[in-house]
Design an enzyme around this catalytic site. Sequence first.
Site, PDB file in Angstrom:
ATOM      1  CG  ASN A 200      -1.870   1.122   1.393  1.00  0.00           C
ATOM      2  OD1 ASN A 200      -1.736   1.815   0.258  1.00  0.00           O
ATOM      3  ND2 ASN A 200      -2.853   1.466   2.682  1.00  0.00           N
ATOM      4  CD1 TRP A 201       3.376   1.239  -2.663  1.00  0.00           C
ATOM      5  CD2 TRP A 201       3.022   2.066  -4.821  1.00  0.00           C
ATOM      6  NE1 TRP A 201       4.249   0.391  -3.803  1.00  0.00           N
ATOM      7  CE2 TRP A 201       4.317   0.730  -4.423  1.00  0.00           C
ATOM      8  CE3 TRP A 201       2.887   2.890  -6.169  1.00  0.00           C
ATOM      9  CZ2 TRP A 201       5.287   0.430  -6.520  1.00  0.00           C
ATOM     10  CZ3 TRP A 201       4.273   2.965  -7.585  1.00  0.00           C
ATOM     11  CH2 TRP A 201       4.812   1.654  -7.238  1.00  0.00           C
ATOM     12  CE  LYS A 202      -0.185   3.369   4.999  1.00  0.00           C
ATOM     13  NZ  LYS A 202       0.464   3.202   5.959  1.00  0.00           N
TER      14      LYS A 202
ATOM     15  CG  HIS B 263      -5.713   2.407   5.435  1.00  0.00           C
ATOM     16  ND1 HIS B 263      -5.421   2.767   6.378  1.00  0.00           N
ATOM     17  CD2 HIS B 263      -4.922   1.202   5.203  1.00  0.00           C
ATOM     18  CE1 HIS B 263      -4.556   2.720   6.312  1.00  0.00           C
ATOM     19  NE2 HIS B 263      -3.776   0.775   5.958  1.00  0.00           N
TER      20      HIS B 263
ATOM     21  CD  GLU C  48      -2.963   5.551   7.053  1.00  0.00           C
ATOM     22  OE1 GLU C  48      -2.985   5.445   5.244  1.00  0.00           O
ATOM     23  OE2 GLU C  48      -1.849   5.208   7.237  1.00  0.00           O
TER      24      GLU C  48
ATOM     25  CD  GLU D  97      -3.449  -2.311   7.239  1.00  0.00           C
ATOM     26  OE1 GLU D  97      -2.208  -2.449   6.359  1.00  0.00           O
ATOM     27  OE2 GLU D  97      -4.090  -1.105   6.801  1.00  0.00           O
TER      28      GLU D  97
ATOM     29  N   GLY E 140       2.874   2.656  10.392  1.00  0.00           N
ATOM     30  CA  GLY E 140       3.859   3.592  10.634  1.00  0.00           C
ATOM     31  C   GLY E 140       4.428   4.137  11.583  1.00  0.00           C
TER      32      GLY E 140
ATOM     33  CB  SER F  75       5.611  -1.919  11.972  1.00  0.00           C
ATOM     34  OG  SER F  75       4.822  -0.575  12.009  1.00  0.00           O
TER      35      SER F  75
ATOM     36  N   GLY G  38       2.520  -1.344   4.210  1.00  0.00           N
ATOM     37  CA  GLY G  38       3.579   0.404   4.184  1.00  0.00           C
ATOM     38  C   GLY G  38       4.227   0.731   3.281  1.00  0.00           C
ATOM     39  N   GLY G  39       4.947   1.553   4.632  1.00  0.00           N
ATOM     40  CA  GLY G  39       6.254   1.969   4.120  1.00  0.00           C
ATOM     41  C   GLY G  39       7.181   1.199   3.703  1.00  0.00           C
TER      42      GLY G  39
HETATM   43  P1  13P Z   1       3.108   0.673   7.761  1.00  0.00           P
HETATM   44  O1  13P Z   1       3.846  -0.759   7.097  1.00  0.00           O
HETATM   45  O2  13P Z   1       3.946   1.463   7.366  1.00  0.00           O
HETATM   46  O3  13P Z   1       2.720   0.763   9.337  1.00  0.00           O
HETATM   47  O4  13P Z   1       1.579   0.568   6.759  1.00  0.00           O
HETATM   48  C1  13P Z   1       1.044  -0.459   7.361  1.00  0.00           C
HETATM   49  C2  13P Z   1      -0.550   0.064   6.892  1.00  0.00           C
HETATM   50  O5  13P Z   1      -1.352   0.717   6.899  1.00  0.00           O
HETATM   51  C3  13P Z   1      -0.747  -1.009   5.177  1.00  0.00           C
HETATM   52  O6  13P Z   1      -1.306  -0.619   4.275  1.00  0.00           O
END
Ligand code: 13P
Length: 263
Positions: free
Chosen positions: A13-15, A106, A108, A178, A184, A222, A243-244
């Site tokens: 997930n590149w957000k 998600h 967010e 999640e 993050g 993470s 994510g990251g």
């Molecule tokens: P991180 O891997 O950056 O913690 O993000 C997880 C995430 O929200 C993937 O959708």
Amino acid sequence: MSDSTITPWVVGNWKMNPMQVNAKQLINEFKELLNKNEISQAQCHLAVAPISIALHLVKDELKQANRTVHVVAQDVSRMAGTGAYTGEVSAALLKDSAIEHVLIGHSERREFFGDQPHIIREKVKHALAEGLTVIYCVGESLEQRENGQADQVVLQQICDIASCVTAEQWHQIVIAYEPIWAIGTGKTASPEDAQSMHAKIREGLKQLTTLGSTMPILYGGSVKPENAVELAACPDINGALVGGASLNAASFYQIAQAFAHTK
Ligand code: 13P
């Protein structure tokens, strides 16, 4: 316990990242790594979720990849079809653009963009009706965990969508657990805690659908190369939503390897 025939998923997930030139570079580096032929289709489903205006760029770049890497939208409109809804992209329009997968719910989006359960239900309903695969995200906040409410919150989030999924549509759903406090933050849920929640989600799904034992349940929060192998070793963790670490081709590749080879 999970059905051992579940093929794991590793989804990046590149957000709201990165700039176009970097997106191109990232996907090309990842393609290069895939050329090593170490991760077969049968071992692992792979997918990336770029920003909406990069969906096609990434899809085009991936046409020359030596295996399938699905391209996933990060969200979808609650409105169906086409119409006067400025700024929205419906499930029908995703499907029309050959985007077959979508993230919904998600944390967010729940936190910053008002994705309440009734809105999420509309999104899920339309996405499923168009034949899309929905990666449905659930997870508790730190406060909810500390108050002992984690199980209840997560199982409620699963139940939230049950009324808009028909018996046959459950196979179009992938669950992503999640925990919000792990997103993050560099703080991953311990494999024991993650496994324990995944097992409860699995039991919850089995009560809702006969497909419950075969539905993939991904962990997100993470995930990195350093913890991927031990997460992949947990019986009810069927993949990762990253994510990251998915913004670095080598890290994302190592996570994919961990799931492809541990499962
Ligand atoms: P991180 O891997 O950056 O913690 O993000 C997880 C995430 O929200 C993937 O959708």
